[in-house]
Every structure is written in structure tokens, then in C-alpha cells.
Design a protein around this motif. Structure first.
Motif, PDB file in Angstrom:
ATOM      1  N   THR A 151      53.364  21.568 -16.975  1.00 18.96           N
ATOM      2  CA  THR A 151      54.209  20.784 -16.075  1.00 18.96           C
ATOM      3  C   THR A 151      55.618  21.336 -16.166  1.00 18.96           C
ATOM      4  N   LEU A 152      56.117  21.882 -15.088  1.00 13.50           N
ATOM      5  CA  LEU A 152      57.423  22.523 -15.086  1.00 13.50           C
ATOM      6  C   LEU A 152      58.364  21.848 -14.093  1.00 13.50           C
ATOM      7  N   ALA A 153      59.628  21.886 -14.402  1.00 14.60           N
ATOM      8  CA  ALA A 153      60.646  21.358 -13.488  1.00 14.60           C
ATOM      9  C   ALA A 153      61.022  22.436 -12.480  1.00 14.60           C
ATOM     10  N   PRO A 154      61.532  22.036 -11.320  1.00 12.93           N
ATOM     11  CA  PRO A 154      62.009  23.037 -10.361  1.00 12.93           C
ATOM     12  C   PRO A 154      63.296  23.682 -10.859  1.00 12.93           C
ATOM     13  N   ILE A 155      63.634  24.818 -10.292  1.00 11.98           N
ATOM     14  CA  ILE A 155      64.916  25.442 -10.586  1.00 11.98           C
ATOM     15  C   ILE A 155      65.988  24.699  -9.799  1.00 11.98           C
ATOM     16  N   GLU A 156      66.904  24.119 -10.503  1.00  3.81           N
ATOM     17  CA  GLU A 156      67.928  23.284  -9.876  1.00  3.81           C
ATOM     18  C   GLU A 156      68.729  24.070  -8.837  1.00  3.81           C
ATOM     19  N   GLY A 157      68.779  23.521  -7.628  1.00  5.26           N
ATOM     20  CA  GLY A 157      69.578  24.118  -6.568  1.00  5.26           C
ATOM     21  C   GLY A 157      68.918  25.256  -5.825  1.00  5.26           C
ATOM     22  N   LEU A 158      67.708  25.644  -6.203  1.00  8.58           N
ATOM     23  CA  LEU A 158      67.029  26.752  -5.523  1.00  8.58           C
ATOM     24  C   LEU A 158      66.482  26.290  -4.179  1.00  8.58           C
ATOM     25  N   GLN A 159      66.799  27.048  -3.129  1.00  2.00           N
ATOM     26  CA  GLN A 159      66.336  26.714  -1.782  1.00  2.00           C
ATOM     27  C   GLN A 159      65.676  27.918  -1.122  1.00  2.00           C
ATOM     28  N   ARG A 160      64.838  27.595  -0.150  1.00  7.03           N
ATOM     29  CA  ARG A 160      64.188  28.619   0.661  1.00  7.03           C
ATOM     30  C   ARG A 160      64.103  28.079   2.081  1.00  7.03           C
ATOM     31  N   CYS A 212      65.230  40.508 -16.608  1.00 11.07           N
ATOM     32  CA  CYS A 212      64.126  41.459 -16.779  1.00 11.07           C
ATOM     33  C   CYS A 212      64.264  42.609 -15.776  1.00 11.07           C
ATOM     34  N   ALA A 213      64.586  43.808 -16.260  1.00 12.99           N
ATOM     35  CA  ALA A 213      64.764  44.963 -15.373  1.00 12.99           C
ATOM     36  C   ALA A 213      63.479  45.331 -14.623  1.00 12.99           C
ATOM     37  N   TYR A 252      60.913  32.537 -16.561  1.00 16.10           N
ATOM     38  CA  TYR A 252      60.760  32.551 -18.015  1.00 16.10           C
ATOM     39  C   TYR A 252      62.102  32.661 -18.741  1.00 16.10           C
ATOM     40  N   LYS A 253      62.388  31.677 -19.599  1.00 15.61           N
ATOM     41  CA  LYS A 253      63.567  31.694 -20.468  1.00 15.61           C
ATOM     42  C   LYS A 253      64.825  32.158 -19.723  1.00 15.61           C
ATOM     43  N   ASN A 274      71.378  31.887 -12.998  1.00 20.13           N
ATOM     44  CA  ASN A 274      70.974  33.287 -12.961  1.00 20.13           C
ATOM     45  C   ASN A 274      69.718  33.485 -12.110  1.00 20.13           C
ATOM     46  N   ALA A 275      68.778  32.545 -12.220  1.00 21.80           N
ATOM     47  CA  ALA A 275      67.560  32.634 -11.410  1.00 21.80           C
ATOM     48  C   ALA A 275      67.883  32.513  -9.928  1.00 21.80           C
ATOM     49  N   ARG A 276      68.780  31.592  -9.583  1.00 22.26           N
ATOM     50  CA  ARG A 276      69.182  31.441  -8.171  1.00 22.26           C
ATOM     51  C   ARG A 276      69.853  32.717  -7.667  1.00 22.26           C
ATOM     52  N   ARG A 277      70.707  33.299  -8.493  1.00 19.73           N
ATOM     53  CA  ARG A 277      71.404  34.518  -8.091  1.00 19.73           C
ATOM     54  C   ARG A 277      70.400  35.668  -7.901  1.00 19.73           C
ATOM     55  N   PHE A 278      69.432  35.755  -8.802  1.00 17.42           N
ATOM     56  CA  PHE A 278      68.407  36.801  -8.737  1.00 17.42           C
ATOM     57  C   PHE A 278      67.610  36.703  -7.434  1.00 17.42           C
ATOM     58  N   LEU A 279      67.094  35.508  -7.147  1.00 11.84           N
ATOM     59  CA  LEU A 279      66.279  35.321  -5.944  1.00 11.84           C
ATOM     60  C   LEU A 279      67.134  35.333  -4.677  1.00 11.84           C
ATOM     61  N   GLY A 280      68.392  34.911  -4.802  1.00 13.38           N
ATOM     62  CA  GLY A 280      69.276  34.950  -3.644  1.00 13.38           C
ATOM     63  C   GLY A 280      69.615  36.366  -3.237  1.00 13.38           C
TER      64      GLY A 280
END
Length: 207
Positions: free
Chosen positions: A65-74, A102-103, A133-134, A139-145
Motif C-alpha cells: 500500500t503506497l501513498a501518491p507522490i504529493e503534487g504529481l499531476q498528469r 538513478c542515472a 524508490y527512496k 525530486n520525483a516531480r522534477r524528474f517526471l516533469g
């Protein structure tokens, strides 16, 4: 001659035999270690490193059970979290474990975008979801953005507990979950064109 007396010639012969054996006794541990190293190296580097066996293949995906990434939109909408409730709905699911730090994840990302734009994904025959992951949400939002978001759902595994449950060795890793919720395949390391195509083909076959 008494038992305490020893002929000098015999003493010299004994000492010579010891000297002949000593180098062999000294080298024996090194020889054994070298042989083990060769065997280990062959096992480590032979075959396809991406095909790391998993005890979970053929079994139901571990419950997480995982939480969403806060503020991530599509497309202007919040991206929901990913969990086991999203599996086993009569369609295959490709689950990618990634991180912004992760490079190799950046290397494979165009292929994930390509998978998300296939007719199979657009028509809902195959789902593509992510486990972050971790990572930090920002940072995740910036990566996917910056690179584009191929995932219809992303779960934040900030502590790495879900990855442990799934037997993740390191990021990136990609799992193929069948329509019945069982793990069909696992790819360790960044996807290449051939691996991505094979996952999609198996996803469409559902087995």
C-alpha cells in the motif's frame, strides 16, 4: 647407535624434503582461492545479467500500500498512487521501479514513454505504473516533469519497504504482472528496445 642419535645424512634429507614441500603448502591456499574466484566470476558474468531469477515469478504480487507522490499531476489531474488494488483486473500491468537519483533510469525513460504511447496502453489493454524508490516528492516531480510521465499511477516507496517485499535488487527494475495478479517476468537494470518489446508482447499475451 642409541635412539637419541640421528645420522647427519638423514637429517639433511629430512630438511630438504621440508624445503621442497614448503612452497607448495604456502601456495595451496592461494590456488584454492583463485579457483573459487574463477568459479564465482563465471557464475556472475555468464549469461544475461538482466535475467536475475526471482522466487516470486509465478506467484501473486506481494501486497503493498503506497501513498501518491504529493503534487504529481498528469494532464492536469493528480496522479493516483499505485497499489495491489490496481492489479488483477483482467489486464496485464508493467510495474517500473525508478528514482530521480538513478542515472540508468534516465537512460531507459524514453522506452517507458514509448510503451505508454502504444495502442495497447492507450486502449487500456496494458497498464504502466511506477514505484518511486527512496526518493523525495519534489525530486520525483522534477524528474517526471522534465522527462515526461509515462505512468498512469505512481506509488511513493520512500522507505524502500515495498521494494524489499517485491525482491528488488536495485533500480531500475521492471516487473510484468499478468491479468490474474501474478508476476510473469522481471527485468533487472535499464530496459533496452528488445526488452521493452518483449515485455509488451508478453503483456498482450497475458502469460
Amino acid at each position: 647407535m642409541s635412539s637419541a642419535e640421528v645420522e647427519p645424512a638423514k637429517v639433511e634429507e629430512g630438511e630438504a624434503a621440508v624445503r621442497r614441500r614448503s612452497p607448495l603448502l604456502f601456495l595451496l591456499p592461494l590456488i584454492l582461492f583463485g579457483g573459487l574466484a574463477v568459479i564465482f566470476g563465471i557464475g556472475l558474468f555468464s549469461g544475461d545479467a538482466s535475467r536475475v531469477p526471482s522466487a516470486l515469478i509465478g506467484k501473486a504480487a506481494p501486497a503493498i500500500t503506497l501513498a501518491p507522490i504529493e503534487g504529481l499531476q498528469r494532464d492536469g489531474q493528480p496522479v493516483p498512487a499505485f497499489g495491489n488494488a490496481d492489479l488483477g483486473k483482467g489486464r496485464a500491468t508493467i510495474v517500473n521501479v525508478f528514482a530521480s537519483w538513478c542515472a540508468p533510469c534516465k537512460v531507459e525513460h524514453p522506452l517507458l514513454l514509448g510503451l505508454s504511447q502504444t495502442d495497447a496502453a492507450r486502449q487500456g489493454k496494458v497498464a504502466l505504473v511506477g514505484i518511486n524508490y527512496k526518493d523525495e516528492a519534489e525530486n520525483a516531480r522534477r524528474f517526471l516533469g522534465a522527462l515526461g510521465n509515462p505512468f498512469s499511477a505512481v506509488g511513493a516507496d520512500k522507505a524502500g519497504r515495498a521494494a524489499i517485499e517485491w525482491g528488488v535488487y536495485g533500480v531500475p527494475e521492471t516487473f510484468l504482472i499478468g491479468p490474474d495478479g501474478r508476476i510473469l517476468d522481471k527485468h533487472v537494470g535499464p530496459l533496452d528496445q528488445a526488452a521493452a518489446a518483449k515485455l509488451l508482447q508478453r503483456a498482450l499475451m497475458g502469460r
